[in-house]
Design an enzyme around this catalytic site. Structure first.
Site, PDB file in Angstrom:
ATOM      1  N   THR A 231      34.679  29.050 -29.210  1.00  0.00           N
ATOM      2  CA  THR A 231      33.692  29.519 -28.490  1.00  0.00           C
ATOM      3  C   THR A 231      32.732  28.637 -28.090  1.00  0.00           C
ATOM      4  O   THR A 231      32.298  27.663 -28.766  1.00  0.00           O
ATOM      5  CB  THR A 231      32.912  31.014 -29.116  1.00  0.00           C
ATOM      6  OG1 THR A 231      31.866  31.058 -28.073  1.00  0.00           O
ATOM      7  CG2 THR A 231      32.206  30.583 -30.485  1.00  0.00           C
TER       8      THR A 231
ATOM      9  N   TYR B  35      27.613  33.780 -35.451  1.00  0.00           N
ATOM     10  CA  TYR B  35      28.686  34.061 -34.768  1.00  0.00           C
ATOM     11  C   TYR B  35      29.264  32.359 -34.464  1.00  0.00           C
ATOM     12  O   TYR B  35      30.457  32.105 -34.917  1.00  0.00           O
ATOM     13  CB  TYR B  35      28.755  34.950 -33.671  1.00  0.00           C
ATOM     14  CG  TYR B  35      29.868  34.764 -32.747  1.00  0.00           C
ATOM     15  CD1 TYR B  35      31.259  35.008 -33.248  1.00  0.00           C
ATOM     16  CD2 TYR B  35      30.071  34.297 -31.400  1.00  0.00           C
ATOM     17  CE1 TYR B  35      32.286  35.012 -32.344  1.00  0.00           C
ATOM     18  CE2 TYR B  35      30.774  34.183 -30.503  1.00  0.00           C
ATOM     19  CZ  TYR B  35      32.161  34.444 -31.021  1.00  0.00           C
ATOM     20  OH  TYR B  35      33.361  34.393 -30.114  1.00  0.00           O
TER      21      TYR B  35
END
Ligand code: UDP
Length: 327
Positions: free
Chosen positions: A117, A141
């Site tokens: 990501t 995350y």
């Protein structure tokens, strides 16, 4: 390449990847614990229910299907939740990926495609983000994904595991035939929340922060159509198959849109007003995340041809009206 193990194949991006693989003549074997995925979304190949933290189950699935490669999508992916419950992210994402990588190496399955990501870059306002940028994630995350990237590099050096790592920007849209689409429970992502607000399925959208240092004060993101994104994964597999070695690629278009611009585009596509209120910032959000790289285009031959806001929202809107999975 005939068989690929797809972790998270019952989820949003994984289910679209399974369709792309089957269109490319490759059997996708879905491995999913169905915590956030849907049994109904597994439509293009065999299904194996299991959890990444269960190493024995992983070994059994590798032995049963003998995949040529792994595509690893299974992960928790909510920025806000990762700030309030980081343990879930370190256990599911990091410890789960360690199990998966060890099981793959033990089975001699040495080609690995990983969904990472742009959240691994962190908040680098106004900097064009390419693959060489420092990774300074600002939420758990992003930290969990960065840790897995490092794990893949270490297993590559030690055991010869070959990996293509894709750092996604914001994924949106749905399969144009609406066979699969985006359906999270709870939903936290901007486009489906906007569409839910438009048709009254839920209340007004809250815009998270209007005081960012951006032209209209709202966060800017680089949105990619999910069907374009998964095509890059098939190209990544071909790259590994051709022996071209481990690589990291950003997957974005290079164009950023603010939350207000996404709302305006949704109003144009649906012909309706998006009810919204302006709220405070969400913890862990960077002001601007836009890809500055054309590496995937140059090296993989990837073209995100469906990734206009209009196309992503209209495909999502079609799915929104016809397709939802059974709860
Ligand atoms: N966002 C928002 N309201 C919402 C959900 C998201 O304003 O209810 C904003 C969020 O702050 C971010 C953008 O929309 O700037 C995209 O958020 P999303 O959760 O879809 O993806 P993320 O950027 O977290 O991967």
């Amino acid at each position: 390449m005939t068989t690929v193990l797809v972790t998270g194949g019952a989820g949003y991006i994984g289910s679209h990847a399974c369709k792309a693989l089957s269109l490319a003549g490759i059997t996708p074997v879905t491995f999913d614990n169905l915590v956030t995925g849907w049994r109904d979304a597994v439509r293009f190949g065999p299904f194996e229910q299991g959890d990444l933290v269960d190493r024995a189950r992983l070994d059994a699935v590798f032995a049963a299907h003998r995949p040529d490669a792994v595509m690893h999508f299974a992960a928790l992916s909510q920025v806000g939740e990762s700030m309030s419950e980081p343990g879930k992210y370190w256990r599911n994402n990091v410890a789960g990926s360690l199990n998966l990588i060890e099981a793959a190496v033990a089975a001699g399955c040495m080609d690995f495609v990983f969904s990472s990501t742009c959240a691994t870059y962190g908040d680098q306002d106004n900097v064009v983000l390419d693959e060489s940028c420092a990774q300074r994630p600002i939420n758990a995350y992003g930290k969990s994904k960065r840790a897995i990237e490092e794990m893949l590099a270490d297993f590559g050096a030690a055991h010869g595991l070959r990996s293509v790592i894709f750092r996604y920007f914001n994924v949106a849209g749905a399969d144009e035939e609406a066979e699969v689409g985006e359906f999270h429970q709870p939903e936290t992502h901007l486009v489906p929340l906007i569409l839910d607000a438009v048709d009254g399925r839920r209340g007004a959208l809250t815009v998270f922060g209007t005081d960012y240092d951006t032209p209209d004060g709202t966060c800017i993101r680089d949105y990619v159509h999910v069907s374009d994104l998964v095509e890059a994964h098939v190209l990544g597999l071909r790259w590994l198959e051709a022996g071209k070695g481990s690589r990291v690629f950003n997957l974005g278009t290079g164009h950023g849109f603010s939350v207000r611009e996404v709302i305006a585009a949704a109003e144009a596509v649906t012909g309706r007003k998006v009810p919204y209120i302006e709220g405070p910032r969400r913890a862990g959000d960077a002001a601007r995340l836009v890809s500055g790289s054309e590496q995937a285009g140059q090296d993989l031959g990837w073209t995100p041809g469906r990734s206009t806001l209009e196309r992503m929202i209209s495909d999502a809107w079609r799915w929104h009206k016809v397709g939802h999975y059974e709860e």
